[in-house]
Design a protein around this motif. Structure first.
Motif, PDB file in Angstrom:
ATOM      1  N   MET A 242       0.848  -1.199   0.000  1.00 17.38           N
ATOM      2  CA  MET A 242       0.000   0.000   0.000  1.00 17.38           C
ATOM      3  C   MET A 242       0.880   1.245   0.000  1.00 17.38           C
ATOM      4  O   MET A 242       0.631   2.195  -0.732  1.00 17.38           O
ATOM      5  N   GLN A 243       1.927   1.227   0.811  1.00 18.10           N
ATOM      6  CA  GLN A 243       2.837   2.368   0.868  1.00 18.10           C
ATOM      7  C   GLN A 243       3.568   2.520  -0.467  1.00 18.10           C
ATOM      8  O   GLN A 243       3.761   3.634  -0.955  1.00 18.10           O
ATOM      9  N   ASP A 244       3.953   1.413  -1.072  1.00 20.20           N
ATOM     10  CA  ASP A 244       4.602   1.458  -2.383  1.00 20.20           C
ATOM     11  C   ASP A 244       3.653   2.020  -3.442  1.00 20.20           C
ATOM     12  O   ASP A 244       4.073   2.803  -4.298  1.00 20.20           O
ATOM     13  N   LEU A 245       2.374   1.658  -3.376  1.00 18.33           N
ATOM     14  CA  LEU A 245       1.396   2.231  -4.304  1.00 18.33           C
ATOM     15  C   LEU A 245       1.358   3.748  -4.134  1.00 18.33           C
ATOM     16  O   LEU A 245       1.292   4.486  -5.116  1.00 18.33           O
TER      17      LEU A 245
ATOM     18  N   GLY B  79       3.036   6.789   1.861  1.00 18.90           N
ATOM     19  CA  GLY B  79       3.775   6.535   0.626  1.00 18.90           C
ATOM     20  C   GLY B  79       3.774   7.737  -0.299  1.00 18.90           C
ATOM     21  O   GLY B  79       4.784   8.051  -0.933  1.00 18.90           O
ATOM     22  N   LEU B  80       2.642   8.448  -0.378  1.00 23.62           N
ATOM     23  CA  LEU B  80       2.581   9.673  -1.181  1.00 23.62           C
ATOM     24  C   LEU B  80       3.603  10.683  -0.672  1.00 23.62           C
ATOM     25  O   LEU B  80       4.322  11.307  -1.454  1.00 23.62           O
ATOM     26  N   GLY B  81       3.657  10.846   0.649  1.00 17.54           N
ATOM     27  CA  GLY B  81       4.600  11.786   1.244  1.00 17.54           C
ATOM     28  C   GLY B  81       6.043  11.419   0.931  1.00 17.54           C
ATOM     29  O   GLY B  81       6.860  12.286   0.595  1.00 17.54           O
ATOM     30  N   GLU B  82       6.365  10.118   1.010  1.00 18.64           N
ATOM     31  CA  GLU B  82       7.721   9.668   0.663  1.00 18.64           C
ATOM     32  C   GLU B  82       8.020   9.956  -0.798  1.00 18.64           C
ATOM     33  O   GLU B  82       9.092  10.452  -1.141  1.00 18.64           O
TER      34      GLU B  82
END
Length: 193
Positions: free
Chosen positions: A48-51, A81-84
């Protein structure tokens, strides 16, 4: 959990094994013009974070992203993940009690404005104090629980619906449906490949 959104017009999105993306014709309510729908299967919080990181590659200042899903579905994990991917400052955590968190860019890109509208009751009027219309042109604005509250901010917006098994389960599988509304999102399917 809702059944995956698929049908005779489903196609595989390159680079996302086991996922499908229905063709836009008939896949979105008729009242939503110029929409593109992509459905993905995510099996862990890491995916999910990768997405979120992958999605960040296609976001630009002025984008409105609306996240919908049950408690614990992965909305904040996706936003992390968006923030990263956007290279913003500060840990991305749920803004439930502060309602809005602003994460400035560390890379010269757009800031991430993360909003949790769960406790806000009615529409855009109640959200005007947040000045999202002022932040939107220079930022990526992500609103959890934003359906029925922030649509008026932008004609072009990205709805992210996260379906998960409910009840007493440790099932990590999620069906993530991205609905790009408006011409801004015409290339969503190709952008995510």
């Amino acid at each position: 959990m809702e059944a995956p959104h698929s049908g005779p017009a489903a196609e595989t999105v390159p680079g996302t094994a086991g996922t499908t993306a229905p063709e836009p014709a008939g896949a979105v309510p008729e009242a939503v013009p110029e929409a593109v729908t992509v459905t993905l299967t995510v099996t862990s919080p890491e995916q999910m974070q990768d997405l979120g990181r992958r999605l960040a590659r296609v976001l630009a200042p002025g984008d409105l992203v609306m996240l919908t899903g049950e408690l614990g579905a992965g909305k904040t994990t996706l936003t992390r993940g968006l923030g990263e991917g956007l290279g913003v400052r500060g840990a991305v955590t749920s803004p439930t009690f502060v309602i809005t968190r602003v994460h400035p860019s560390l890379t010269g890109g757009p800031a991430l404005v993360h909003v949790d509208a769960y406790r806000l009751g009615g529409g855009l009027d109640e959200m005007e104090d947040l000045d999202l219309d002022v932040s939107l042109p220079e930022s990526v604005v992500v609103v959890e629980w934003g359906d029925g509250k922030v649509e008026e901010l932008a004609d072009d917006r990205l709805r992210v619906l996260i379906d998960r098994a409910t009840g007493d389960t440790d099932d990590e599988r999620r069906e993530v449906t991205l609905v790009g509304i408006g011409t801004r999102w015409a290339g969503l399917r190709a952008d995510l490949s």
